[in-house]
Design an enzyme around this catalytic site. Structure first.
Site, PDB file in Angstrom:
ATOM      1  N   ARG A 231     -41.913  39.264  10.898  1.00 31.89           N
ATOM      2  CA  ARG A 231     -42.693  38.756  12.021  1.00 31.89           C
ATOM      3  C   ARG A 231     -42.203  37.354  12.384  1.00 31.89           C
ATOM      4  O   ARG A 231     -41.915  36.529  11.519  1.00 31.89           O
ATOM      5  CB  ARG A 231     -44.188  38.723  11.671  1.00 31.89           C
ATOM      6  CG  ARG A 231     -44.855  40.091  11.766  1.00 31.89           C
ATOM      7  CD  ARG A 231     -44.911  40.552  13.217  1.00 31.89           C
ATOM      8  NE  ARG A 231     -45.584  41.823  13.405  1.00 31.89           N
ATOM      9  CZ  ARG A 231     -44.961  42.990  13.501  1.00 31.89           C
ATOM     10  NH1 ARG A 231     -43.643  43.045  13.359  1.00 31.89           N
ATOM     11  NH2 ARG A 231     -45.643  44.102  13.728  1.00 31.89           N
ATOM     12  N   GLU A 260     -42.993  36.578  22.103  1.00 31.65           N
ATOM     13  CA  GLU A 260     -42.147  37.652  22.639  1.00 31.65           C
ATOM     14  C   GLU A 260     -42.757  38.224  23.908  1.00 31.65           C
ATOM     15  O   GLU A 260     -43.994  38.381  23.988  1.00 31.65           O
ATOM     16  CB  GLU A 260     -41.997  38.770  21.600  1.00 31.65           C
ATOM     17  CG  GLU A 260     -41.296  38.352  20.337  1.00 31.65           C
ATOM     18  CD  GLU A 260     -41.210  39.465  19.297  1.00 31.65           C
ATOM     19  OE1 GLU A 260     -40.649  39.221  18.225  1.00 31.65           O
ATOM     20  OE2 GLU A 260     -41.714  40.582  19.558  1.00 31.65           O
ATOM     21  N   HIS A 279     -36.476  42.423  19.076  1.00 32.01           N
ATOM     22  CA  HIS A 279     -37.432  43.271  18.356  1.00 32.01           C
ATOM     23  C   HIS A 279     -37.055  44.762  18.442  1.00 32.01           C
ATOM     24  O   HIS A 279     -37.881  45.606  18.803  1.00 32.01           O
ATOM     25  CB  HIS A 279     -38.842  43.064  18.905  1.00 32.01           C
ATOM     26  CG  HIS A 279     -39.904  43.291  17.879  1.00 32.01           C
ATOM     27  ND1 HIS A 279     -41.066  42.559  17.827  1.00 32.01           N
ATOM     28  CD2 HIS A 279     -39.993  44.170  16.852  1.00 32.01           C
ATOM     29  CE1 HIS A 279     -41.824  42.977  16.834  1.00 32.01           C
ATOM     30  NE2 HIS A 279     -41.193  43.953  16.220  1.00 32.01           N
TER      31      HIS A 279
END
Length: 316
Positions: A231, A260, A279
């Site tokens: 994370r 993000e 991601h």
């Protein structure tokens, strides 16, 4: 804790709800597993009857209803748990599927790219420059992997198959689990960090891991490559930038960021010797959701806590 198993009778009669974003193939799978129709879309008021819910988020309206079980289509549950108090007595499970395998291959790819100087050769090509760069053997070097759960163990297994020494860092020193040569506690990682060629984070975001990688930890890496597939908010980005400029971190591969998507003007795009991959290391497939939901359903039918049950107190 969210490991309160619903009574078999309750599970058998609960309504089955799914978020509108859940795909048709997943809906078909859920109906096949449970033998009941899926109701997609949520109204403004919670059901009066017990219900099961599948999705990425739990709307506020449903948090007040008689929720029996929520199955997250994602592996991370920090956003779910930070949105408000978790409904008392409701089980929370998550989707892992083959994510560990996907993330392990991602990490291995960047480890080998590091050894083969892929970023340097790409930069040379852009300059039309011909210069030989010696390769580096991965075997015999050390990777320190933060997080010793399913994903961290999968990463360790892939790296160990290449002859890389693997050290896991968990909440406390434990017997080495699959893939790890040894496991140390988070308070005893300094010596391992100093010998690391690669430092890999698979950590979830919890109050204990927020900003976990800061100035002191980066300073102890001795030029290692830092790979984050956990994370983004576990990393102090200012501390990482400083460590990259001083050489305490030799290179960074970031699949996740604190915010993000990163805006075009975000300073992360200007970090030296850094690759950002948006991601995408372990994108969840529809099959993953169905397979993990089925495993949870079977476990509860047998009176067992599912392997992917989340302890809402710890956050993972």
């Amino acid at each position: 804790m969210s490991e309160n198993l619903p009574a078999p009778g309750l599970l058998a009669r609960a309504r089955l709800l799914a978020a509108p974003t859940v795909g048709a193939s997943v809906v078909r799978g859920l109906e096949r597993i449970t033998g009941r129709p899926v109701e997609q879309g949520f109204s403004g008021t919670p059901p009066e009857e017990p219900f099961i819910c599948v999705g990425a988020t739990l709307p506020d309206a449903l948090r007040g209803g008689p929720l029996v079980w929520f199955h997250s289509v994602n592996a991370g549950t920090d956003a779910l748990l930070s949105a408000g108090p978790w409904p008392s007595g409701a089980l929370l499970t998550r989707t892992v599927g083959r994510m560990g395998e996907r993330i392990a291959q991602y990490v291995l790819a960047w480890v080998l790219a590091d050894c083969q100087s892929v970023p340097e050769f790409a930069a040379q090509q852009a300059r039309a420059e011909w210069r030989r760069i010696p390769s580096e053997l991965a075997s015999g070097q050390t990777a320190v992997i933060y997080g010793t759960g399913r994903i961290g163990s999968a990463v360790a297994g892939q790296l160990r198959a290449c002859g890389i020494r693997t050290v896991g860092v968990g909440r406390g020193a434990r017997t080495a689990s699959a893939g790890f040569g040894r496991v140390v506690g988070a308070d005893d990682d300094a010596q391992s960090l100093a010998s690391a060629r690669w430092v890999v984070s698979t950590l979830p975001l919890t109050p204990a891991t927020d900003g976990f990688f800061g100035t002191d930890r980066f300073a102890g890496m001795g030029g290692a490559t830092f790979i984050n597939v956990g994370r983004g908010a576990t990393v102090d980005m200012q501390a990482l930038e400083t460590a990259l400029h001083t050489g305490a971190v030799g290179r960074a591969v970031l699949d996740v960021l604190p915010e993000e998507p990163a805006a075009p003007g975000d300073p992360c795009w200007q970090l030296p010797r850094t690759v950002i991959t948006s991601h995408s290391a372990g994108i969840t497939a529809d099959d993953d959701i169905v397979v993990d939901f089925a495993a949870c359903w079977e476990a509860m039918a047998e009176g067992r806590v599912p392997d992917t049950a989340v302890d809402v107190g710890r956050g993972y």
